[in-house]
Design an enzyme around this catalytic site. Structure first.
Site, PDB file in Angstrom:
ATOM      1  N   SER A  67       0.806  -1.226   0.000  1.00  0.00           N
ATOM      2  CA  SER A  67       0.000   0.000   0.000  1.00  0.00           C
ATOM      3  C   SER A  67       0.838   1.275   0.000  1.00  0.00           C
ATOM      4  O   SER A  67       1.534   1.554  -0.953  1.00  0.00           O
ATOM      5  CB  SER A  67      -0.973  -0.034   1.188  1.00  0.00           C
ATOM      6  N   ASP A 125      -5.436   2.622  -3.814  1.00  0.00           N
ATOM      7  CA  ASP A 125      -6.726   2.660  -3.118  1.00  0.00           C
ATOM      8  C   ASP A 125      -6.904   4.022  -2.437  1.00  0.00           C
ATOM      9  O   ASP A 125      -7.988   4.357  -1.984  1.00  0.00           O
ATOM     10  CB  ASP A 125      -6.903   1.493  -2.132  1.00  0.00           C
ATOM     11  N   ASP A 175      -1.361   6.600  -3.573  1.00  0.00           N
ATOM     12  CA  ASP A 175      -0.342   5.826  -2.862  1.00  0.00           C
ATOM     13  C   ASP A 175       0.150   4.712  -3.793  1.00  0.00           C
ATOM     14  O   ASP A 175      -0.209   4.685  -4.976  1.00  0.00           O
ATOM     15  CB  ASP A 175      -0.896   5.283  -1.533  1.00  0.00           C
ATOM     16  N   ASP A 197      -0.557   1.613  -4.265  1.00  0.00           N
ATOM     17  CA  ASP A 197      -1.490   0.663  -4.885  1.00  0.00           C
ATOM     18  C   ASP A 197      -2.813   1.295  -5.295  1.00  0.00           C
ATOM     19  O   ASP A 197      -3.721   0.585  -5.736  1.00  0.00           O
ATOM     20  CB  ASP A 197      -1.730  -0.538  -3.961  1.00  0.00           C
TER      21      ASP A 197
HETATM   22 MG    MG Z   1      -3.108   1.755  -0.358  1.00  0.00          MG
END
Ligand code: MG
Length: 435
Positions: free
Chosen positions: A91, A233, A229, A231
């Site tokens: 993440s 999300d 960020d 990844d």
């Molecule tokens: Mg993330």
């Protein structure tokens, strides 16, 4: 002791997250889920862990489908056609970390009983490989990005604004810029090459990591800046004046757009959102997007959010989606300047502190704090995650950090004097217990 944190399993590469663990995760998942789609962000260890996890999946007789480098919401959306989805990512953590997020086909992260089962399997390590003629196979799944993009385009309008997108070298490089172009935006891309070292900036999209984006928005005369960020999300923003708009402010802006009846936020989110939406029901959960997602589904609420930049739009789907959030914001900004939306959201004074404590005394301190916090006269005490005390004009949250030996105190109120009053009370009681 569970291997799961608030967002899957995560840790340092080769220390907590070893090849053996990755292969065991594959075995555990493959023993319960027969068709598994797998994706990864841009980390240098991603391909290696993908191979290990896939080996585990195949050895248990299940089929693996590789979506390649994709954002977490892209993978979660792809998961609807499979029994589950695995996203290899740490993440917003630095490049030396990695981990796995587990997704159900409805876009929700694995629930407690699913996490417990995996934990139990990883502890026992009693994996039985299937006979040689039942070993599973690996196929490609190349359509994940296009499917996610089409899903988003069906839910947002067009936008003719100029946007600077900072992918930070992370997994959104292959979706957010082209998505915004398809919406009609003029797009400037920063850090849009996959970079597992995150050499341009720290993957966490916080103000202190986004100087380049703030500068680029101003110098290119753009209407909006968007940062993700590692990844994807998460999404935070910069207005046309180059000001960082993240956390509680962006939460309120998006909530005003999304909420009719109810929303879900964690215990540490600002009370501004309560004041801006006086008729809405505000459900509060433990800190962590997994908990926000679960509560959102349970309450059938309109919107879920964390001030960290995590946004869940259930009318879209249940996985936090920074890519969708960025597209939606681009649409909103085509109708009204982000600076105007931001200036309409009040900012209440806050006070935040972390006090070190001796972790050997954790149990005793927890007991002491519980007793003392219950003795404070307040409107409502919530204990779902630490102690959250609601007063007429403000609130306080006292939590023992799960990752550091610190008691965290956060206080917010409508007026500075009230913050000081509440802080003084809560701080002195905490000090007393820690002594
Ligand atoms: Mg993330």
């Amino acid at each position: 002791m569970s291997l799961f944190g608030s967002s899957g399993i995560r840790g340092r590469v080769f220390e907590e997250i070893t090849l053996e663990l990755a292969s065991d995760i594959g075995k555990a998942v493959g023993s319960s889920y027969k068709r598994v789609v797998i994706g990864r962000d841009t980390r240098t260890s991603g391909e290696m862990f993908r191979s290990a996890i896939v080996s585990g999946i195949l050895s248990s007789g299940a089929e693996a489908f590789d979506a390649g480098i994709v954002s977490t919401p892209t993978l979660a959306w792809a998961g609807r056609g499979f029994d589950c989805g695995l996203m290899i990512t740490a993440s917003h953590n630095p490049g030396g970390y990695n981990g796995v997020k587990f997704w159900n086909s409805n876009g929700l992260a694995f629930l407690k009983e699913q996490r417990d089962r995996i934990d139990d399997q990883l502890t026992r390590k009693e994996f039985e490989p299937v006979p040689w003629d039942e070993i599973g196979s690996l196929s490609g799944h190349d359509t994940a990005v296009e499917e996610h993009m089409e899903k988003i385009l069906s839910g947002v309008g067009t936008s003719d604004i100029k946007v600077v997108v900072d992918c930070g070298g992370g997994a959104t490089f292959n979706i957010t810029p082209s998505l915004l172009k398809r919406m009609g935006c003029d797009v400037v891309v920063l850090n849009g090459e996959p970079d597992g070292h995150f050499s341009a900036r720290d993957p966490e999209p916080m103000e202190e990591n986004l100087a380049e984006l703030m500068e680029a928005v101003k110098s290119s005369d753009a209407d909006l800046g968007i940062a993700h960020d590692g990844d994807g999300d998460r999404m935070t923003a910069v207005d046309e004046k180059g000001r960082y708009i993240g956390g509680d402010k962006l939460l309120s802006i998006l909530a005003l757009h999304e909420v009719k009846d109810s929303l879900v936020v964690p215990v540490d989110a600002s009370m501004v959102v309560n004041d801006l939406l006086p008729d809405a029901e505000v459900y509060r959960t433990r800190v962590g997007d997994v908990f926000v997602g679960e509560e959102l589904q349970k309450r059938n609420a309109d919107f879920g959010a964390e001030p960290s930049g995590t946004w869940i739009f259930p009318r879209h789907f249940l996985c936090p989606d920074g890519v969708y959030a960025g597209a939606l914001l681009a649409e909103m900004v085509s109708k009204k300047k982000l600076s105007e939306m931001a200036d309409e959201v009040p900012e209440y004074p806050q006070q935040v502190e972390g006090i070190m404590f001796d972790t050997k005394r954790r149990e005793e301190i927890t007991k002491g704090l519980d007793e003392k916090m219950r003795s404070i006269d307040c409107v409502e005490l919530t204990t779902i995650d630490g102690w959250r005390l609601q007063f007429e004009e403000g609130w306080a949250l006292v939590r023992l950090s799960g990752t550091e030996p610190k008691v965290r105190i956060k206080v917010e109120a409508r007026k500075p004097n009230t913050v000081e009053d509440i802080y003084r009370t809560v701080h002195s009681i905490t000090e007393e217990v820690l002594r």
